[in-house]
Every structure is written in C-alpha cells, then in structure tokens.
Design a protein around this motif. Structure first.
Motif, PDB file in Angstrom:
ATOM      1  N   UNK A 116      -1.082 -11.043  11.396  1.00 34.36           N
ATOM      2  CA  UNK A 116      -0.838 -10.314  12.639  1.00 34.36           C
ATOM      3  C   UNK A 116      -0.561  -8.836  12.355  1.00 34.36           C
ATOM      4  N   UNK A 117       0.308  -8.578  11.379  1.00 35.07           N
ATOM      5  CA  UNK A 117       0.659  -7.198  11.045  1.00 35.07           C
ATOM      6  C   UNK A 117      -0.537  -6.433  10.484  1.00 35.07           C
ATOM      7  N   UNK A 118      -1.315  -7.092   9.654  1.00 36.50           N
ATOM      8  CA  UNK A 118      -2.419  -6.421   8.986  1.00 36.50           C
ATOM      9  C   UNK A 118      -3.683  -6.321   9.804  1.00 36.50           C
ATOM     10  N   UNK A 119      -3.752  -7.020  10.918  1.00 36.66           N
ATOM     11  CA  UNK A 119      -4.974  -7.060  11.701  1.00 36.66           C
ATOM     12  C   UNK A 119      -5.199  -5.884  12.626  1.00 36.66           C
ATOM     13  N   UNK A 120      -4.224  -5.030  12.770  1.00 35.61           N
ATOM     14  CA  UNK A 120      -4.329  -3.941  13.745  1.00 35.61           C
ATOM     15  C   UNK A 120      -5.248  -2.814  13.289  1.00 35.61           C
ATOM     16  N   UNK A 145      -5.091   0.742   7.886  1.00 29.75           N
ATOM     17  CA  UNK A 145      -3.808   1.181   7.344  1.00 29.75           C
ATOM     18  C   UNK A 145      -2.773   0.059   7.402  1.00 29.75           C
ATOM     19  N   UNK A 146      -2.741  -0.688   8.487  1.00 26.80           N
ATOM     20  CA  UNK A 146      -1.776  -1.791   8.580  1.00 26.80           C
ATOM     21  C   UNK A 146      -2.135  -2.912   7.607  1.00 26.80           C
ATOM     22  N   UNK A 147      -3.426  -3.121   7.369  1.00 25.02           N
ATOM     23  CA  UNK A 147      -3.840  -4.115   6.379  1.00 25.02           C
ATOM     24  C   UNK A 147      -3.402  -3.691   4.982  1.00 25.02           C
ATOM     25  N   UNK A 148      -3.544  -2.410   4.683  1.00 25.01           N
ATOM     26  CA  UNK A 148      -3.102  -1.908   3.375  1.00 25.01           C
ATOM     27  C   UNK A 148      -1.592  -2.049   3.234  1.00 25.01           C
ATOM     28  N   UNK A 149      -0.845  -1.775   4.300  1.00 18.74           N
ATOM     29  CA  UNK A 149       0.605  -1.953   4.234  1.00 18.74           C
ATOM     30  C   UNK A 149       0.975  -3.417   4.003  1.00 18.74           C
ATOM     31  N   UNK A 165      -0.942  -0.283  -7.292  1.00 18.39           N
ATOM     32  CA  UNK A 165      -1.348   1.118  -7.453  1.00 18.39           C
ATOM     33  C   UNK A 165      -2.637   1.410  -6.688  1.00 18.39           C
ATOM     34  N   UNK A 166      -3.594   0.497  -6.767  1.00 17.33           N
ATOM     35  CA  UNK A 166      -4.870   0.689  -6.076  1.00 17.33           C
ATOM     36  C   UNK A 166      -4.679   0.714  -4.562  1.00 17.33           C
ATOM     37  N   UNK A 167      -3.902  -0.222  -4.034  1.00 19.67           N
ATOM     38  CA  UNK A 167      -3.682  -0.268  -2.588  1.00 19.67           C
ATOM     39  C   UNK A 167      -2.904   0.952  -2.108  1.00 19.67           C
ATOM     40  N   UNK A 168      -1.924   1.391  -2.906  1.00 14.26           N
ATOM     41  CA  UNK A 168      -1.179   2.588  -2.540  1.00 14.26           C
ATOM     42  C   UNK A 168      -2.080   3.822  -2.534  1.00 14.26           C
ATOM     43  N   UNK A 169      -2.977   3.911  -3.501  1.00 14.56           N
ATOM     44  CA  UNK A 169      -3.908   5.043  -3.542  1.00 14.56           C
ATOM     45  C   UNK A 169      -4.817   5.032  -2.309  1.00 14.56           C
ATOM     46  N   UNK A 170      -5.301   3.859  -1.950  1.00 13.03           N
ATOM     47  CA  UNK A 170      -6.164   3.759  -0.770  1.00 13.03           C
ATOM     48  C   UNK A 170      -5.425   4.124   0.519  1.00 13.03           C
ATOM     49  N   UNK A 171      -4.145   3.815   0.561  1.00 12.28           N
ATOM     50  CA  UNK A 171      -3.365   4.073   1.783  1.00 12.28           C
ATOM     51  C   UNK A 171      -2.838   5.502   1.838  1.00 12.28           C
ATOM     52  N   UNK A 172      -3.007   6.245   0.753  1.00  9.82           N
ATOM     53  CA  UNK A 172      -2.533   7.618   0.722  1.00  9.82           C
ATOM     54  C   UNK A 172      -1.087   7.775   0.317  1.00  9.82           C
ATOM     55  N   UNK A 173      -0.482   6.727  -0.197  1.00  9.77           N
ATOM     56  CA  UNK A 173       0.925   6.787  -0.604  1.00  9.77           C
ATOM     57  C   UNK A 173       1.045   7.402  -1.982  1.00  9.77           C
TER      58      UNK A 173
END
Length: 75
Positions: free
Chosen positions: A15-19, A22-26, A67-75
């Motif tokens: 539910x959280x990631x489906x929006x 960016x929410x999927x990456x979080x 690390x990869x997901x954070x890079x994709x999300x801009x963190x």
C-alpha cells in the motif's frame, strides 16, 4: 503467508509503495534497513560457526541493495 504478521507487513508495504516510484523506493529502503538490523542481531548468535559467513554475505548484499535504492531515490 504462514504468519499473519508477515502478511500484514507485506500488505502495508504494498500500500505504501504503490503510490509512486519514490514511495516504492522508500518502502524497499525500509525493508533493506530492517534486514540489515535483523542480520546484525542474528549474526552475534552464530559467531565462530559456519553460519557466520552466511550472515556476513547476506548483510553485505543488503547493504549494497540499500546503497543502490538510496542512490535511486536521491538520498
């Protein structure tokens, strides 16, 4: 899922990631962070056994995923 709490966690993350992307990456960042925390906690119980290497390898993989997901999300 065999355990209800896993089904509930899975449904919440879907539910959280489906929006949005960016929410999927979080959501996956949350998963990887929890995986690392759980693996570190479990690793202390297997120090000096063959399983210690398994925990180290899984933790290393989760860290690189994070690390990869954070890079994709801009963190």
């Amino acid at each position: 899922f065999f355990f209800f709490f896993l089904q509930a966690a899975y449904a919440k993350l879907l539910e959280e990631g489906g929006a949005s992307l960016q929410s999927a990456l979080q959501a996956v960042i949350s998963i990887e962070t929890k995986d690392i925390r759980d693996l570190v906690g479990g690793a202390v119980t297997v120090v000096g056994t063959p399983s210690e290497n398994v925990y180290a390898n899984l933790g290393n993989a989760s860290y690189h995923h994070l690390l990869a997901f954070e890079a994709l999300s801009g963190q």
